[in-house]
Structures are given as structure tokens and as C-alpha cells.
Design an enzyme around this catalytic site. Sequence first.
Site, PDB file in Angstrom:
ATOM      1  N   GLU A  36       0.874  -1.349  -0.111  1.00 58.69           N
ATOM      2  CA  GLU A  36       0.047   0.056   0.080  1.00 58.69           C
ATOM      3  C   GLU A  36       0.969   1.236  -0.061  1.00 58.69           C
ATOM      4  OE1 GLU A  36      -2.683   0.257   3.011  1.00 58.69           O
ATOM      5  OE2 GLU A  36      -3.629   2.271   2.352  1.00 58.69           O
ATOM      6  N   ARG A 262       4.753 -13.116   9.776  1.00 66.99           N
ATOM      7  CA  ARG A 262       5.268 -11.804   9.445  1.00 66.99           C
ATOM      8  C   ARG A 262       6.821 -11.522  10.041  1.00 66.99           C
ATOM      9  NH1 ARG A 262       2.216  -7.957   9.781  1.00 66.99           N
ATOM     10  NH2 ARG A 262       3.427  -5.946  10.066  1.00 66.99           N
ATOM     11  N   LYS A 272       4.069   1.156   9.884  1.00 66.08           N
ATOM     12  CA  LYS A 272       4.229   2.258   9.159  1.00 66.08           C
ATOM     13  C   LYS A 272       3.454   3.554   9.922  1.00 66.08           C
ATOM     14  CE  LYS A 272       2.811   0.220   5.275  1.00 66.08           C
ATOM     15  NZ  LYS A 272       2.438  -0.037   3.828  1.00 66.08           N
TER      16      LYS A 272
END
Length: 569
Positions: A36, A262, A272
Site C-alpha cells: 500500500e 510476519r 508504518k
Amino acid sequence: MKNKTKKYSNNFIHNIIEEDFKKNKCVLLHTRFPPEPNGYLHIGHAKSICLNFELAKLYNGFCNLRFDDTNPIKENVKYVKAIKNDIKWLGYQWNKKIYYTSEYFSKLYKFAKELIKKNLAYVDQLTKEQIREYRGTLITSGKNSPYRNRSIKENLRLFKEMKKGYFNEGEACLRAKIDMSSPYIIMRDPVLYRIIFSQHHQTKNQWCIYPMYDFAHCISDSIEGITHSFCTLEFQDNKCLYNWILKNISVTNHPKQYEFARLNLKYSILSKRKISTLIEKKIINNWDDPRIQTISGLRRKGYTPSSIRKFCEKIGITKQNNLIEFSMLEYCIRNELNEEAIRTMAVLEPIKLYLYNIDDQYQETFVVPNHPKRPELGTHEIIFTNTIYIEKQDFKETYDQNYKRLKIGEEIRLRYAYIIKAEKIEKDKNGNITQIICFCDLNTLGKKPINKKNPAVIHWISKNNSFASEFRLYDKLFNIDNPEQEKNFLSFLNPNSIVIKHGFIEKKISEKIQKKIKSFKIQQTNLFFQFERIGYFCIDLIDSKKNKLIFNRTVSLRDKWKIKKEKNN
Ligand code: ATP
Ligand code: MG
């Protein structure tokens, strides 16, 4: 598989793909990396990039780069640019063009209408809070929205009105009609479309309704012919929705979603949102601050693409969440720099040393190897004169039996040069040492002192051969193992995450850098040094100028944490 390398070939995902090939479920592997564009890429993304691109390479397939751009509020073309740059820098080339979820907005809209027509989606007018309330919890089932039983015709009309901008943000949304009592909360009539009046970086003002991630992602995968869609474990439950949507719309390609753990890295923040907070609060300078583990931060700190790829290969792909040691990342770059970095001397905290038995005019040149084990890396010249700089830490004024470096009355060898003996010190009126006066034994070049033990060796730089430079010494940004887990992660900052020193490098080296600095900046290539006895460094390509060279410490010479452990044992 003929060109199978060991890399990425020994994990559960690999086994799944092998099976799929065997059973003819897949003939051409097609993966994707879907960032994204709302921030820069970090080392966690690198794990996913390496997995997707390496698998495509391994099986002679393809990997798409697709910007998952469904939320115009947080997204920006500057992030699109940075992400493309980082992927290329990591050494990967995406398949054909760059894809954007926003390219599919018209198709997605049609698929949404298809669901409405099948009575599988409806326009809801509950508020965001009400939707949350109606959703229920893990132990209580949800309840139906009063708008759930609208007619197909009415839903089609309202959805069209949403698209035309007749509603304000939050006044209406499109929801899938699934099951408000499903054990999977994600299946309790998830929102598929919401209204956002915000200019989109690709589609500008064309749309005011935007698809949710879960709706757009599976359809984008399907449109692009993706065969295996890899995501992190948090999306395990979303898989039901992924499959439900694809099953209920007219598409032929139904990719399979697989989850892996992850990357969580000790002492690091990878979210982020949290990195943005660090920037907003001016705790770090930007997304490329060398103290954070973004790709651009790591690059600026001196990490190479191969060291990051190596790290991703070493941590492997599993289904168990864990916290990876930071020293593992450091190990990968240290190993590489040990082979590649040019050895040279730098003095970070200089103190002057005067060799009184050498003439002011005297100058001697030594040719020294760039690497002790790799003669092919060549040599460089260093200059020896009677006034040199040594490291403040390499001299002790007060007597200390255990101190092995320079002290009054004791000898030490200057690296590549002579043995010297400290005789006295001079101080200014504030009591600071201005210079150390030494005797230089000119009979000791490349020779062991007669009848004496070899003294310790220290590094130095001739005053005439010095170029003033800045050195930035980085340490962990946080002083706890897992700052990501802490709500108030800002209370765990390491106050010494950056220490700046002003010292010298060898002039010849500075000249070499000055000649190339412009092209280094453009090409994002760097020079890597081992400043002898100090650590591995690179040029800070952002703040350095031709006349102001700044060096970033990439990693210390040895693993500090390991040394600590050894000492404690
Ligand atoms: P953030 O948590 O910072 O919002 P994100 O996961 O939402 O990150 P995306 O841009 O959506 O960021 O991520 C793109 C891809 O990278 C996704 O497929 C995601 O699974 C993967 N990814 C993100 N973070 C990690 C991580 N820490 N480890 C492995 N893969 C990751
Ligand atoms: Mg995401």
C-alpha cells in the site's frame, strides 16, 4: 525443477507449490507483491518481496508489483516512487508493467453490482459505531442491520447514488450479505465499499466510493492471473472472505491464499503508522533515518541489497510468529563487509601527537593493502610525518597497569609504521591535553623490537594527510526488546541512538570519494570502509557534500551483544 537452488526451496510454501505442480493444479507460478503506498518499505516487506520474487525466479514464473491503492487519504505518489526504487535496489524486477488496484475500480464496481444482483450485498446506512456494535464479539453473535433486507432494486439504486456522491462520508456503505452469526467475525457482513471524498493519486476525482482491501485484493489477484497469494498470518481469517467473494462473482481464476509469519525484529518498529509518529515527533529525521529498519534507512546505513536478501533467506519462511535477533541482521552485513570493505584508518576523536625526534620536513609514504586477505583489492598510500592524530581513547594519562594502549613511559606501535614511546603531555590552561610528546624509534619499521614483546598497535592519521569528517555512530533506537508491542513505545527510546563525532579520514581516501560522490548519489551506490579498529562505515549519501564528508557506522567490528554474553559467562 532443473534450476532449483537451495534458496527458498526448503519451506512449507515450497512444498505446497511442488505439490501443485505435481498434481497439475498449477503450470506457471504467478505471485505478486502488493504494497500500500502509504509509507516506505521496511525489512518486513523485504521478507515478503524476497519470498514472492525468489519463488517466481525459482519456478520460471512471474511476480507482479501491484500497488494496493484503495485508501486515497493515506496514500501518496511519493510513496509509489520510493517503493519502486527500493524494490529495484533490492535487485528485483517486476513482471511487465506496474499494476494498481485503482486500475480495476470499474471492474470492481461491476463485481459489486453482481453481488447485489445475486442478493449477496446491500447498502447499509447504520453509522460506523452502530456497525461495530451490531457486529457482536468473539463470544456473542452479531445482529442483522435493519437495512439488510432491502430489495435488490433499491440496493442497486442506492449503490449508484453512493457512486454519484449523493451521500456524505459515513452515511452509507456497501456490505456483503453473509452471516451475522458466523464464528469468523470477518464474515459478519463485511463492508465492501465506503465513501471517501478525497483526491486519489491515480484516479484523481473519478471516484468517491472506494473498495475495501478484502474486496479488492482477491479480485485483483484473480484478474492478474495470480496462482499463489502469500500474506502474513493476521490474514488467516480473511481467507474465508477471499474465497467467498471469488466464489460468488464471475471470475475464472481462483488464486489460493497462503499465510506465513510476519517478520518481527528485536528493538525495531515496523508499523508504518508508528514510524510516521516517530517522524512527526521529530524523533527520527525521515523514512530513511539509519536508525529505523526501512529499506532506505538500511541503505543509508550501509546495508547492501545482498545482505538484506541474505538475511531474508536466513530467517526463512514459517508459520510460527517469533522475534528475530537484531544481531542476525548485523551478522549478514558484517560478514559481507568483512570480505568487501576497504581497510583504512580514521580517527574519530582526535588527539594530537608530536614526534619530537623527527624533522618538520620529514615525510614518508607507506603503501598499505586495501584488504589484508585480498591483494586484488589493491593498495593505497598513507603519509607519515612528525605530527599525527590518534584516538583520544588510545591514550591514558594516569597510570593503569591493565591499560594496553599508549601511556607515559610506555611504547606502542603505530599501525603500518614505527614504535613510539610517550614521554610527556602538554595541556592548555583548562587542563585539556593539547598534545602528547613522543619519541619515535625509526629502527622499528616492520621489525620486532629486540628483546622485547611486540607492543599493542594503534591507528593514526598524519596531520598533513587528514581530511576533517563527521562520523555518525548509530545504536538501537529503543532500549527494549519488543517496542512494537508497547502502547507507549515512545517511552522506551535509547537516548544514545546517535552519537556524532568529528575527526579525520585519510586525505587520499577523501579525494577518491569527492571525485565520485555525485555519481554515488545518483546511482545509490556507496563505498564501504573498515575504519581499522573502529567499525564498518559508509558515506552518508544524503547529507554529505563534496567538502563535507559524513560517514555512517553500518555495524561494529564484532557483535557487541555476543561480546557482552561472553564476558558474563
Ligand atoms: P503496516 O503494518 O506497516 O501497515 P502493511 O502490512 O499494511 O504494513 P502493506 O504495504 O500492506 O503493509 O504490505 C505489503 C505486503 O508486505 C503485504 O503482503 C504484507 O503481508 C507484507 N508485509 C508487511 N509487513 C510485513 C512483515 N513485517 N513481515 C512480512 N511481510 C510483511
Ligand atoms: Mg496492508
